[in-house]
Design an enzyme around this catalytic site. Structure first.
Site, PDB file in Angstrom:
ATOM      1  N   ASP A 172       0.960  -1.051  -0.104  1.00  0.00           N
ATOM      2  CA  ASP A 172       0.022   0.005   0.143  1.00  0.00           C
ATOM      3  C   ASP A 172       1.011   1.183   0.183  1.00  0.00           C
ATOM      4  O   ASP A 172       1.942   1.278   0.653  1.00  0.00           O
ATOM      5  CB  ASP A 172      -0.863   0.218   1.346  1.00  0.00           C
ATOM      6  CG  ASP A 172      -2.086  -0.876   1.293  1.00  0.00           C
ATOM      7  OD1 ASP A 172      -2.162  -1.817   0.359  1.00  0.00           O
ATOM      8  OD2 ASP A 172      -2.922  -1.013   2.129  1.00  0.00           O
ATOM      9  N   HIS A 222       4.901  -7.410   0.226  1.00  0.00           N
ATOM     10  CA  HIS A 222       4.467  -8.535  -0.631  1.00  0.00           C
ATOM     11  C   HIS A 222       5.285  -8.998  -1.955  1.00  0.00           C
ATOM     12  O   HIS A 222       5.812  -7.984  -2.526  1.00  0.00           O
ATOM     13  CB  HIS A 222       3.039  -8.794  -0.549  1.00  0.00           C
ATOM     14  CG  HIS A 222       2.385  -8.698   0.701  1.00  0.00           C
ATOM     15  ND1 HIS A 222       1.814  -9.912   1.248  1.00  0.00           N
ATOM     16  CD2 HIS A 222       2.141  -7.742   1.598  1.00  0.00           C
ATOM     17  CE1 HIS A 222       1.233  -9.444   2.551  1.00  0.00           C
ATOM     18  NE2 HIS A 222       1.349  -8.265   2.795  1.00  0.00           N
ATOM     19  N   SER A 255       8.246   4.055   4.676  1.00  0.00           N
ATOM     20  CA  SER A 255       9.495   4.111   3.755  1.00  0.00           C
ATOM     21  C   SER A 255       9.205   3.955   2.230  1.00  0.00           C
ATOM     22  O   SER A 255       8.139   4.389   1.817  1.00  0.00           O
ATOM     23  CB  SER A 255      10.554   3.003   4.507  1.00  0.00           C
ATOM     24  OG  SER A 255      12.045   3.174   3.972  1.00  0.00           O
TER      25      SER A 255
END
Length: 287
Positions: free
Chosen positions: A89, A146, A252
């Site tokens: 995200d 992911h 980050s």
């Protein structure tokens, strides 16, 4: 004001600050931790209805909260095998071709893929003429990373460096930002060739985890560390498309590199400043 913010980053003790905040984030302080988490949720307008544990009291530490899991099924995975998926995200910072070994950062700024990969020349050659994508994770975002595509881990590199902020303002003003900050490079072998997942640290984000090595914390100093992994046999680590491969504490940046002719085109709507949601279609694979 923006110039002052950037100037302060050059002089502030970023590593010391990050270590101090890291200790506080790991501390379990009961009601103090809960109050701080509730403040953070309100300050950054975090939608806790998506979290597997929606109550602040469920988290023993800030780190537990920052790396919170989502409810099962809340990020459905694009199952079209012609597409790789968003790994996180966040928001797309930049994307496009790797031109003559250079990666575009922001207007007036680029940096070399060789520097990004910790001066590992053999690795950089594998991505010549390929494509890159840079995704920024804000403090409010889900912080687990992911796999865009199924891959087998072949190498990990830890590159020491600075801990500048990686927000859009800093990316527009600090030359070679992502090749200057501390980072972990993971290279996977996939059906479309090599893929690099570069997890870039930032101010108060000095802790980067992977699912195979845990928190990556080599001795302090300026030495680059590398680890090679078997790609065949019982000890090979293969992660499926959509599987977790790492996580950040706070926000980050992730930089992805792909080999030449691996990608056909980015999915509709995937462009700089576009919002990303883990599991959605990111780019079409070259036929």
């Amino acid at each position: 004001m923006d110039k002052i913010k950037i100037a302060l980053q050059y002089i502030m003790p970023k590593h010391l600050l990050s270590r101090l905040v890291g200790k506080l984030a790991a501390a379990q302080m009961g009601s103090v931790t809960t109050a701080a988490i509730n403040w953070f949720i309100k300050q950054y307008k975090i939608d806790m209805s998506e979290a597997a544990q929606s109550e602040a009291t469920a988290y023993a530490s800030f780190n537990d909260f920052f790396t919170r899991a989502l409810k099962p099924g809340i990020r459905p995975l694009c199952e079209d095998n012609d597409y790789i998926v968003h790994p996180v995200d966040g928001a797309v910072s930049q994307l496009g071709p790797i031109k003559e070994g250079r990666i575009f950062q922001a207007k007036g700024h680029d940096y070399s893929s060789l520097a990004l990969l910790g001066d590992q020349a053999d690795d950089a050659k594998r991505f010549e003429g390929g494509d890159f994508a840079t995704i920024y994770l804000a403090p409010k975002d889900y912080h687990r990373i992911h796999m865009p595509i199924k891959g087998t881990l072949s190498k990990m590199t830890y590159v020491p460096g600075e801990l500048f902020s990686v927000n859009p303002l800093t990316a527009e003003n600090v030359p070679g930002l992502f090749a200057r900050n501390e980072r972990v490079v993971a290279i996977f072998e996939t059906e479309i060739g090599p893929m690099a997942m570069v997890l870039v640290g930032a101010t108060i984000v000095a802790s980067i985890e992977t699912v195979w090595a845990g928190t990556v914390t080599p001795p302090t100093g300026k030495k680059v560390f590398t680890w090679d992994y078997p790609t065949e046999g019982p000890n090979a680590l293969t992660l499926e498309k959509g599987a977790e491969m790492g996580r950040f504490k706070l926000g980050s940046t992730v930089v992805m590199l792909f080999a030449k002719d691996a990608l056909d085109k980015f999915a509709d709507g995937v462009e700089p400043k576009s919002v990303t949601r883990m599991g959605q279609a990111f780019a079409k694979i070259e036929d």
